[in-house]
Design a protein around this motif. Structure first.
Motif, PDB file in Angstrom:
ATOM      1  N   GLY A  97       0.816  -1.204   0.000  1.00  0.00           N
ATOM      2  CA  GLY A  97       0.000   0.000   0.000  1.00  0.00           C
ATOM      3  C   GLY A  97       0.851   1.256   0.000  1.00  0.00           C
ATOM      4  N   ILE A  98       0.495   2.202  -0.857  1.00  0.00           N
ATOM      5  CA  ILE A  98       1.252   3.435  -1.052  1.00  0.00           C
ATOM      6  C   ILE A  98       0.350   4.636  -0.782  1.00  0.00           C
ATOM      7  N   GLY A  99       0.853   5.599   0.000  1.00  0.00           N
ATOM      8  CA  GLY A  99       0.187   6.886   0.166  1.00  0.00           C
ATOM      9  C   GLY A  99       1.114   7.983  -0.324  1.00  0.00           C
ATOM     10  N   ILE A 100       0.589   8.879  -1.114  1.00  0.00           N
ATOM     11  CA  ILE A 100       1.419   9.927  -1.716  1.00  0.00           C
ATOM     12  C   ILE A 100       1.071  11.268  -1.096  1.00  0.00           C
ATOM     13  N   ILE A 101       2.098  11.964  -0.587  1.00  0.00           N
ATOM     14  CA  ILE A 101       1.929  13.307  -0.037  1.00  0.00           C
ATOM     15  C   ILE A 101       2.698  14.279  -0.921  1.00  0.00           C
ATOM     16  N   GLY A 102       1.974  15.244  -1.474  1.00  0.00           N
ATOM     17  CA  GLY A 102       2.564  16.213  -2.395  1.00  0.00           C
ATOM     18  C   GLY A 102       2.054  15.973  -3.801  1.00  0.00           C
ATOM     19  N   CYS A 103       1.253  16.890  -4.310  1.00  0.00           N
ATOM     20  CA  CYS A 103       0.628  16.722  -5.626  1.00  0.00           C
ATOM     21  C   CYS A 103       1.040  17.825  -6.589  1.00  0.00           C
ATOM     22  N   GLY A 104       2.304  18.208  -6.505  1.00  0.00           N
ATOM     23  CA  GLY A 104       2.835  19.251  -7.376  1.00  0.00           C
ATOM     24  C   GLY A 104       3.245  18.727  -8.737  1.00  0.00           C
ATOM     25  N   ASN A 105       4.155  19.467  -9.371  1.00  0.00           N
ATOM     26  CA  ASN A 105       4.518  19.237 -10.762  1.00  0.00           C
ATOM     27  C   ASN A 105       5.036  17.821 -11.006  1.00  0.00           C
ATOM     28  N   ILE A 106       5.858  17.281 -10.112  1.00  0.00           N
ATOM     29  CA  ILE A 106       6.506  15.987 -10.341  1.00  0.00           C
ATOM     30  C   ILE A 106       5.581  14.810 -10.086  1.00  0.00           C
ATOM     31  N   SER A 107       4.485  15.026  -9.354  1.00  0.00           N
ATOM     32  CA  SER A 107       3.637  13.896  -8.955  1.00  0.00           C
ATOM     33  C   SER A 107       3.019  13.185 -10.147  1.00  0.00           C
ATOM     34  N   ALA A 108       2.740  13.899 -11.228  1.00  0.00           N
ATOM     35  CA  ALA A 108       2.134  13.266 -12.403  1.00  0.00           C
ATOM     36  C   ALA A 108       3.051  12.205 -12.992  1.00  0.00           C
ATOM     37  N   ALA A 109       4.347  12.503 -13.062  1.00  0.00           N
ATOM     38  CA  ALA A 109       5.298  11.533 -13.604  1.00  0.00           C
ATOM     39  C   ALA A 109       5.341  10.285 -12.728  1.00  0.00           C
ATOM     40  N   TYR A 110       5.329  10.474 -11.410  1.00  0.00           N
ATOM     41  CA  TYR A 110       5.334   9.329 -10.495  1.00  0.00           C
ATOM     42  C   TYR A 110       4.081   8.482 -10.689  1.00  0.00           C
ATOM     43  N   LEU A 111       2.934   9.122 -10.704  1.00  0.00           N
ATOM     44  CA  LEU A 111       1.677   8.380 -10.785  1.00  0.00           C
ATOM     45  C   LEU A 111       1.544   7.641 -12.107  1.00  0.00           C
ATOM     46  N   LYS A 112       1.991   8.250 -13.167  1.00  0.00           N
ATOM     47  CA  LYS A 112       1.942   7.583 -14.470  1.00  0.00           C
ATOM     48  C   LYS A 112       2.827   6.348 -14.471  1.00  0.00           C
ATOM     49  N   ALA A 113       4.035   6.478 -13.916  1.00  0.00           N
ATOM     50  CA  ALA A 113       4.970   5.344 -13.906  1.00  0.00           C
ATOM     51  C   ALA A 113       4.525   4.242 -12.959  1.00  0.00           C
ATOM     52  N   MET A 114       3.915   4.607 -11.825  1.00  0.00           N
ATOM     53  CA  MET A 114       3.500   3.607 -10.846  1.00  0.00           C
ATOM     54  C   MET A 114       2.510   2.606 -11.421  1.00  0.00           C
ATOM     55  N   ALA A 115       1.750   3.030 -12.417  1.00  0.00           N
ATOM     56  CA  ALA A 115       0.769   2.131 -13.017  1.00  0.00           C
ATOM     57  C   ALA A 115       1.430   0.913 -13.664  1.00  0.00           C
ATOM     58  N   GLY A 116       2.717   1.003 -13.957  1.00  0.00           N
ATOM     59  CA  GLY A 116       3.416  -0.104 -14.589  1.00  0.00           C
ATOM     60  C   GLY A 116       4.012  -1.106 -13.618  1.00  0.00           C
ATOM     61  N   PHE A 117       3.805  -0.896 -12.317  1.00  0.00           N
ATOM     62  CA  PHE A 117       4.376  -1.801 -11.315  1.00  0.00           C
ATOM     63  C   PHE A 117       3.250  -2.428 -10.504  1.00  0.00           C
ATOM     64  N   PRO A 118       2.896  -3.674 -10.804  1.00  0.00           N
ATOM     65  CA  PRO A 118       1.735  -4.318 -10.155  1.00  0.00           C
ATOM     66  C   PRO A 118       1.835  -4.398  -8.644  1.00  0.00           C
ATOM     67  N   ILE A 119       3.033  -4.362  -8.094  1.00  0.00           N
ATOM     68  CA  ILE A 119       3.176  -4.500  -6.645  1.00  0.00           C
ATOM     69  C   ILE A 119       2.709  -3.266  -5.892  1.00  0.00           C
ATOM     70  N   LEU A 120       2.588  -2.132  -6.575  1.00  0.00           N
ATOM     71  CA  LEU A 120       2.232  -0.873  -5.916  1.00  0.00           C
ATOM     72  C   LEU A 120       0.723  -0.666  -5.925  1.00  0.00           C
TER      73      LEU A 120
END
Length: 366
Positions: free
Chosen positions: A5-28
């Motif tokens: 389980g992952i919780g993300i704090i901070g939804c600024g400019n860089i968060s979109a890149a993280y969220l897009k990439a996280m979709a490719g890792f089934p463990i997250l």
């Protein structure tokens, strides 16, 4: 393998890149996103089909094991300490902290709690950089002798929508871009033992030319051009230049020199890029990139590796010891510049294990 389980704090400019990439890792398993500006969290949640929650909710959720801290640099340690106090592992954007003392406080708290910390950058795990490392490890360039690392640009006020923090304490080219370069060099060559450096701040303020704050003046609190030398434990000596003051240049991002050859390493702000090798007496030739994660932006690869490491009870690669060592090295450039003396680095670190297989399908290299 059971998801983490992952919780993300901070939804600024860089968060979109993280969220897009996280979709490719089934463990997250992303359980929610939060920001002090709840509207920003709601917008990002809507964009990616996630739940916007409060920061307190994320800390209290027993299904969240890792807090991903994408706040501004001066909040990294504060948020990280709160995550640890809530019993969560934490992984932050770079740098680990805005100074070594704060970073060590976070590292010590994690050890005391028996929890993990991790930090960007994870670009050194990309296929281009892992290919370069494999060539060095095979002895293709002989004994590593030295190298150069260069990041020089006119400044982030040209493109970033809210660039002020880049020029506040905790910002500047060394703490902003240095993590990519120095982390990659530690991955390639091992730990740093000494630093010599110079730094300048030639302007007291900058003018934003990006939207929506075009024309606004922002103060400059930190050096904006830093240059120096790192001495590594293996004997290599690397020249470094990091600047927000240079209109343009022709230097490649990283070169590594050895007794038998020279290696051109990809831009460490990216996971991929050409790897070129010159063998003694010859010319530069492109090398096949043989490692995974060389065809996209995988910002969250370090988090996925951390999640697999938790489940497999092994060390994760973008770990706190590495991030703390890099932070001490970066701070040493400023200390050396201020004192006019070479700085001896007090920390050391093992090079992370190579990443030779994909995490996406749950297959990992120990």
């Amino acid at each position: 393998m059971e998801k983490v389980g992952i919780g993300i704090i901070g939804c600024g400019n860089i968060s979109a890149a993280y969220l897009k990439a996280m979709a490719g890792f089934p463990i997250l398993d992303i359980r929610g996103v939060a920001d002090l500006n709840h509207d920003a969290a709601k917008a990002r949640a809507e964009e990616f089909g996630l739940q916007a929650r409060t920061i307190e909710d994320l800390f209290a959720d027993p299904q969240i094991e890792i807090i991903v801290n994408l706040t501004v640099p001066k909040a990294h340690v504060e948020v990280g300490l709160k995550a640890l106090a809530a019993g969560k592992h934490t992984y932050s954007e770079k740098p680990l902290g805005i100074n070594f003392a704060d970073g060590k406080k976070l590292a010590d708290a994690a050890k005391a709690a028996g929890l993990r910390i991790g930090s960007a950058p994870d670009t050194f795990l990309g296929g281009g950089h892992q290919t370069a490392r494999a060539l060095i490890d095979r002895g293709v360039i002989g004994i590593p002798v030295g190298g150069s690392a260069s990041f020089m640009c006119p400044g982030h006020e040209r493109w970033h929508p809210n660039p002020g923090f880049y020029y506040e304490i905790g910002g500047g080219p060394m703490l902003d871009m240095g993590p990519y370069y120095i982390t990659d060099l530690v991955n390639l060559l091992g730990p740093v033992t000494q630093v010599a450096g110079f730094a300048t701040k030639l302007r007291k303020e900058r003018v934003i030319t990006s939207e929506p704050r075009n024309g606004e003046h922002i103060p400059v609190e930190v050096p904006t051009h830093v240059a120096g030398v790192m001495s590594f434990a293996n004997g290599a000596i690397v020249q470094v230049s990091m600047s927000f003051d240079v209109a343009g240049h022709k230097h490649v991002p990283i070169e590594v020199y050895g007794t038998e050859g020279t290696l051109i390493v990809p831009d460490p702000n990216h996971f991929a890029g050409p790897v070129e090798l010159l063998k003694k007496g010859g010319g530069f030739e492109d090398q096949p990139v043989t490692q995974p994660y060389a065809d996209g932006n995988f910002r969250s690869l370090g988090i996925a590796d951390m999640a697999h490491a938790i489940r497999s009870n092994r060390p994760h690669r973008a770990n706190g010891d590495l991030a703390l060592h890099v932070l001490e090295v970066m701070e040493a450039f400023h200390t050396a510049a201020a004192n006019g003396k070479t700085v001896t680095i007090t920390t050391t670190v093992e090079r992370p294990e190579p990443l030779i297989t994909s995490l996406s399908g749950g297959v990992i290299a120990h």
